[in-house]
Design an enzyme around this catalytic site. Structure first.
Site, PDB file in Angstrom:
ATOM      1  N   HIS A   1     109.014  32.151 139.564  1.00  0.00           N
ATOM      2  CA  HIS A   1     108.563  30.532 139.727  1.00  0.00           C
ATOM      3  C   HIS A   1     107.360  30.533 139.042  1.00  0.00           C
ATOM      4  O   HIS A   1     106.384  31.632 139.100  1.00  0.00           O
ATOM      5  CB  HIS A   1     108.395  30.628 141.247  1.00  0.00           C
ATOM      6  CG  HIS A   1     109.531  30.865 142.278  1.00  0.00           C
ATOM      7  ND1 HIS A   1     110.678  29.948 142.251  1.00  0.00           N
ATOM      8  CD2 HIS A   1     109.884  31.564 142.765  1.00  0.00           C
ATOM      9  CE1 HIS A   1     111.600  30.490 143.081  1.00  0.00           C
ATOM     10  NE2 HIS A   1     111.076  31.564 143.576  1.00  0.00           N
TER      11      HIS A   1
ATOM     12  N   CYS B   1     118.394  47.549 146.037  1.00  0.00           N
ATOM     13  CA  CYS B   1     119.038  48.251 147.159  1.00  0.00           C
ATOM     14  C   CYS B   1     119.889  49.515 146.313  1.00  0.00           C
ATOM     15  O   CYS B   1     120.729  49.197 145.770  1.00  0.00           O
ATOM     16  CB  CYS B   1     119.930  47.424 147.821  1.00  0.00           C
ATOM     17  SG  CYS B   1     120.605  48.182 149.391  1.00  0.00           S
TER      18      CYS B   1
ATOM     19  N   SER C   1     120.621  42.816 145.986  1.00  0.00           N
ATOM     20  CA  SER C   1     119.649  42.813 145.350  1.00  0.00           C
ATOM     21  C   SER C   1     119.472  41.404 144.349  1.00  0.00           C
ATOM     22  O   SER C   1     120.484  40.863 144.187  1.00  0.00           O
ATOM     23  CB  SER C   1     119.640  44.089 144.318  1.00  0.00           C
ATOM     24  OG  SER C   1     119.761  45.179 145.003  1.00  0.00           O
TER      25      SER C   1
END
Length: 256
Positions: A110, A133, A105
């Site tokens: 950004h 996950c 995970s």
């Protein structure tokens, strides 16, 4: 989670939330545009973004394994967190439990500041991806993420991939009920936006877009007050702001 599925092994479904926000601003001169980008870089540097992502990780009940962060020249920043969730499985039916970590995970962010060369409209985009996950889901972090940034346009994608198995070996392709991403956004927040959904339920793909309803011009002026503008200028700037927002929201050029 109430009514948890009884699984064979651990839950290895992958749940991915892609979250894009846009902040729009009017910066008239070249100097103001550069100052706006500098302001954004200072306001949303890698250190602050790291704090936001660590809070997201805590909210979804995961643990931070490692952090990578970077500020860029001339502008922008990126942060990546590797995260894990604990799981327990029985050891060969002996009744003893083995505790492990799902370390597939991650959380990333950004930033992309930029400005229009002719209309003096500057935009700041933030891309956040949360991939988990296991049982945890990133949807419960939406309110926090929206409120962490000045969000004029919001684009959200959510997808559940893979499958896990119940005790009888039957495949399970999703482990929670979901009709719309908007169900996970607070009503007070939703009232500020126009919204549209595009969902593909058969593939567990969910998409929502939100556009701010009201433009209070002063909130969009950088280093200038509305009283310094003529009524005609106020109207023109407001129209340019709305056009920019509608095109970003629509994902295509409309007013060329």
């Amino acid at each position: 989670m109430d009514g948890k599925l009884k699984l064979y092994g651990f839950n290895n479904l992958t749940k991915t939330l892609s979250f894009n926000i846009y902040d729009v601003c009017y910066a008239k001169t070249r100097r103001e545009q550069l100052d706006y980008i500098k302001y954004i870089d200072e306001q949303y540097n890698s250190e602050r973004l790291t704090n936001i992502l660590c809070q997201v990780t805590e909210m979804i009940g995961a643990k931070v394994l490692s952090i990578s962060k970077q500020d860029y020249e001339p502008q922008g920043a990126s942060v990546t967190l590797m995260i894990s969730e604990e799981f327990k499985i029985n050891n060969n039916g002996s009744g003893e439990s083995v505790v492990g970590h799902l370390d597939k995970s991650h959380v990333t962010v950004h930033t992309y500041p930029e400005y229009h060369p002719e209309t003096s409209i500057a935009t700041f985009r933030v891309d956040i991806d949360v991939s988990t996950c296991g049982e945890i889901t990133p949807l419960d972090t939406l309110d926090y993420l929206i409120q962490s940034f000045d969000s004029d346009i919001i684009t959200i994608d959510y997808r559940v991939r893979g499958f896990t198995r119940d005790l009888n070996g039957k495949k399970c392709f999703i482990d929670h009920d979901i009709t719309s991403i908007q169900d996970y956004i607070d009503e007070k927040i939703k009232r500020k936006y126009d919204a549209v959904d595009v969902n593909v339920y058969q593939s567990n793909i969910f998409h929502s877009r939100l556009l701010i309803k009201d433009i209070i011009l002063q909130n969009y002026l950088f280093k200038i007050d509305t009283y310094e503008l003529t009524p005609e200028e106020r109207l023109q700037i407001t129209q340019n702001l709305r056009k920019e927002m509608i095109e970003i929201y629509s994902g295509r050029n409309i007013y060329d």
